[in-house]
Scaffold this motif. Sequence first.
Motif, PDB file in Angstrom:
ATOM      1  N   GLN A 169       0.827  -1.209   0.000  1.00 17.07           N
ATOM      2  CA  GLN A 169       0.000   0.000   0.000  1.00 17.07           C
ATOM      3  C   GLN A 169       0.853   1.248   0.000  1.00 17.07           C
ATOM      4  OE1 GLN A 169      -2.689  -1.375   3.366  1.00 17.07           O
ATOM      5  NE2 GLN A 169      -4.129  -0.172   2.168  1.00 17.07           N
ATOM      6  N   GLU A 170       0.246   2.350  -0.491  1.00 18.59           N
ATOM      7  CA  GLU A 170       0.939   3.631  -0.577  1.00 18.59           C
ATOM      8  C   GLU A 170      -0.048   4.742  -0.249  1.00 18.59           C
ATOM      9  OE1 GLU A 170       3.101   4.135  -4.240  1.00 18.59           O
ATOM     10  OE2 GLU A 170       3.458   1.975  -4.461  1.00 18.59           O
ATOM     11  N   GLU A 171       0.409   6.005  -0.403  1.00 19.56           N
ATOM     12  CA  GLU A 171      -0.459   7.150  -0.129  1.00 19.56           C
ATOM     13  C   GLU A 171      -1.470   7.377  -1.247  1.00 19.56           C
ATOM     14  OE1 GLU A 171       2.587  10.577  -1.823  1.00 19.56           O
ATOM     15  OE2 GLU A 171       2.014  10.545   0.270  1.00 19.56           O
ATOM     16  N   ILE A 172      -1.298   6.705  -2.381  1.00 17.36           N
ATOM     17  CA  ILE A 172      -2.299   6.715  -3.450  1.00 17.36           C
ATOM     18  C   ILE A 172      -2.817   5.294  -3.621  1.00 17.36           C
ATOM     19  CG2 ILE A 172      -1.372   8.730  -4.652  1.00 17.36           C
ATOM     20  CD1 ILE A 172       0.091   6.819  -6.560  1.00 17.36           C
ATOM     21  N   PRO A 173      -3.979   5.116  -4.242  1.00 13.52           N
ATOM     22  CA  PRO A 173      -4.514   3.759  -4.399  1.00 13.52           C
ATOM     23  C   PRO A 173      -3.564   2.873  -5.204  1.00 13.52           C
ATOM     24  CG  PRO A 173      -6.172   5.411  -4.957  1.00 13.52           C
ATOM     25  CD  PRO A 173      -4.875   6.138  -4.822  1.00 13.52           C
ATOM     26  N   VAL A 174      -3.593   1.588  -4.891  1.00  9.39           N
ATOM     27  CA  VAL A 174      -2.791   0.596  -5.613  1.00  9.39           C
ATOM     28  C   VAL A 174      -3.750  -0.462  -6.163  1.00  9.39           C
ATOM     29  CG1 VAL A 174      -0.947  -1.113  -5.488  1.00  9.39           C
ATOM     30  CG2 VAL A 174      -0.803   0.994  -4.123  1.00  9.39           C
ATOM     31  N   ARG A 175      -3.847  -0.517  -7.500  1.00 10.75           N
ATOM     32  CA  ARG A 175      -4.776  -1.480  -8.093  1.00 10.75           C
ATOM     33  C   ARG A 175      -4.265  -2.909  -7.960  1.00 10.75           C
ATOM     34  NH1 ARG A 175      -6.610  -0.563 -14.233  1.00 10.75           N
ATOM     35  NH2 ARG A 175      -4.588  -1.546 -14.643  1.00 10.75           N
ATOM     36  N   ARG A 176      -2.956  -3.077  -8.164  1.00 16.21           N
ATOM     37  CA  ARG A 176      -2.374  -4.411  -8.009  1.00 16.21           C
ATOM     38  C   ARG A 176      -0.920  -4.279  -7.555  1.00 16.21           C
ATOM     39  NH1 ARG A 176      -3.470  -9.650 -10.466  1.00 16.21           N
ATOM     40  NH2 ARG A 176      -1.623 -10.985 -10.328  1.00 16.21           N
ATOM     41  N   PHE A 227      -1.768  -8.279  -3.773  1.00 19.18           N
ATOM     42  CA  PHE A 227      -2.749  -7.400  -3.136  1.00 19.18           C
ATOM     43  C   PHE A 227      -3.439  -6.618  -4.242  1.00 19.18           C
ATOM     44  CE2 PHE A 227      -4.443  -5.272   0.515  1.00 19.18           C
ATOM     45  CZ  PHE A 227      -4.039  -6.024   1.610  1.00 19.18           C
ATOM     46  N   GLU A 228      -4.781  -6.591  -4.225  1.00 13.04           N
ATOM     47  CA  GLU A 228      -5.539  -5.892  -5.262  1.00 13.04           C
ATOM     48  C   GLU A 228      -6.510  -4.906  -4.632  1.00 13.04           C
ATOM     49  OE1 GLU A 228      -6.232  -8.779  -8.933  1.00 13.04           O
ATOM     50  OE2 GLU A 228      -6.753  -9.796  -7.052  1.00 13.04           O
ATOM     51  N   ASN A 229      -6.682  -3.788  -5.351  1.00 14.14           N
ATOM     52  CA  ASN A 229      -7.655  -2.747  -4.964  1.00 14.14           C
ATOM     53  C   ASN A 229      -7.414  -2.221  -3.549  1.00 14.14           C
ATOM     54  OD1 ASN A 229      -8.972  -3.092  -7.481  1.00 14.14           O
ATOM     55  ND2 ASN A 229     -10.101  -4.842  -6.650  1.00 14.14           N
ATOM     56  N   ALA A 230      -6.155  -1.934  -3.267  1.00 15.18           N
ATOM     57  CA  ALA A 230      -5.807  -1.376  -1.956  1.00 15.18           C
ATOM     58  C   ALA A 230      -6.090   0.124  -1.951  1.00 15.18           C
ATOM     59  CB  ALA A 230      -4.335  -1.632  -1.653  1.00 15.18           C
ATOM     60  N   PRO A 231      -6.796   0.623  -0.950  1.00 14.98           N
ATOM     61  CA  PRO A 231      -7.118   2.057  -0.915  1.00 14.98           C
ATOM     62  C   PRO A 231      -5.898   2.901  -0.564  1.00 14.98           C
ATOM     63  CG  PRO A 231      -7.846   0.999   1.098  1.00 14.98           C
ATOM     64  CD  PRO A 231      -7.345  -0.103   0.207  1.00 14.98           C
TER      65      PRO A 231
END
Length: 655
Positions: A169-176, A227-231
């Motif tokens: 995860q990051e400060e912006i969304p991570v799709r995959r 990891f998918e669709n991480a906010p």
Amino acid sequence: MRFPALLLLLSFSYPLFCQTIKAPPIQFGQIPKEDLTMTVYEQDTSAEAVVLCDYETVDISINEEVLVRKARHRRIKILNKNGFEYGDVAIPFYSYKKKEQFFFDQATIHFPNGNFERLNKNDIFIEEINEYWSKAKFTFPKMAVGCVIEYAYYINSTNYYEPEDWFFQEEIPVRRSELRVGIPDRLGYNYFFQGNEGMDKVKEEKDLTVLQGRNGTCTIQPGIFIFENAPAMKEESYITSMSDYLARIRFQLSDIRHYDGRLEKVTNTWVNLRKELENSEYFGHHYLKKGYYKDITEELSPILAGLPTQQEKAAFAYDFISKKISWNGRHSIYGGAEKIKELFEKGSGNSAQINLMLLVLLREAGLTAGPVLTSTRSHGKMYEDYPILDQFDHLLILAEIDGAPVFLDATEPLRPMGYPDVEALNSRGWHLENGWIDINAPSESVDAYFSELTLSEDGNFTGKMIGMYRGYNAIPERRHYLESPDGKHWTKRLNEKFAEVEVASATATNVSVPDPTFTDTVHFTINQAAQAVGDFIYFSPIVYAGFSENPFKLEARNYPIDFPYSIREQHNIKIHLPEGYALDETPESMRVVLPNKGGMFIYAVNDQQPGVLTFNVTLSIKQLKFYPEQYAAVKELFSMFIAKLGEQIVLKKTS
């Protein structure tokens, strides 16, 4: 605090890894049309950018030495101009003695019209951060809204004992986000998976585990972590370390099988770790070897022996060390190679050096005391089941004083005994003799203001305010007066809200005494504190507040609120009204209590005494940890407090 919901321990070796070779999730340069034309990320329409894919392979090989080869490929969609910052790339690596080496592969920016530009090796710069770390830097040209940037690189590393954590995860969304690991069968690793808080296990088979929840979907297979669709995880006030809440994998070598068949266990035990620390010249020798400290104890022992009580002995040792040795700003668990006499001569040291000196004096005075290792809040949470030494970065002393356990941290002379550094309030610590123990603030920290003001007909306030500060809140208030005895900080504070302020006096006593409570008195005049319009006067009764804005600004927060200690801000105000005026309009009184009495806001107005208004305003937080589903309630509590600060009292002329 333990992490039963946060950590999943996995132990794998090569036979479980990468049994089936799968195609990479992305190919360099092959951008799907829907990604290139995307204008808004549907799962987070406020996102300025989104990581479309972050893919890394980690392959560990053994030849003459063990080599870790990391190959990474990142692809990011830029959705608005605020996302342009992601076009400036900096990749840190541990360059000391070439322990890690960076190799550029390729980088390309793709524009919405189908055009693209490639970077080459001449566009990559290696910058030395310090003697240990360097970073590779490059910037994508002609950044434009809608573009997609991608880059790939390799890092060769000799650090196979504890390879770098992988963050999903990051400060912006991570799709995959996908990590693949290949390990030779001679090495065994433990994997600490963090980030499944708020996620449920929805599928589990022999070689497959799937977790799902507010943080997205996590799929774990032998050697493959997806990891998918991480906010987005934007940092906000009242956290420990942001890394505590990001989904990540941490690696630690557990065993090595040698060529002759011997299995060497690398993972330590708490018992062995204690022995190693006590036998270390950088740790145990500082308080167990008399040669390290005898010059100091020979001088101070007669003084300690002459003090009648344990409380007085502890107070003398604490006061002496905290004032004699200034903290250099570094948290550490190691005392270093210098002996205590040398540190005394130098006059400064890190947190371990200072507190190990204190430990020596406490034991010399006959008190039972021992070292406690912990991790500061900014350093992160700890794993209690596995003795990982580098998870600790601070050392406290736990002493028994008159039968009661007291934490001592002599890095701040204004902090009372029993109050560890705020950074040390990370819930738990490892006592070398007694194991894991709780570390909590000893009491609520309070800012209480008692004001008596007179309002003139032309809108001026004249009066005094008595401040009472307790606990951790008393420390910065004392420091203000030490730095400026005339209380200039009050002029600055009042000027933040009012243009014309005259502070007649600001006084305090016992400024340098580290007592849990501190008070000061301020006399002032504020011109045009109120607005006089015709027959009406408009004003706000609170002239100063510690919380002048809401610390919680996110629409939603996907990680907990973590207060280091309970807090209370209180205002008791008496205002004498100008003659011939009466109350016409006032904000509504209110009382709001969070579930389980975790927090409270009170606003009450009383006009029973003719010509006088009294106000009682209190904001308190007693519960230290609030989970994401409780965020909205806490945010609203602070919002109500801030809103009331701005609401106007209306007086009307009656004669």
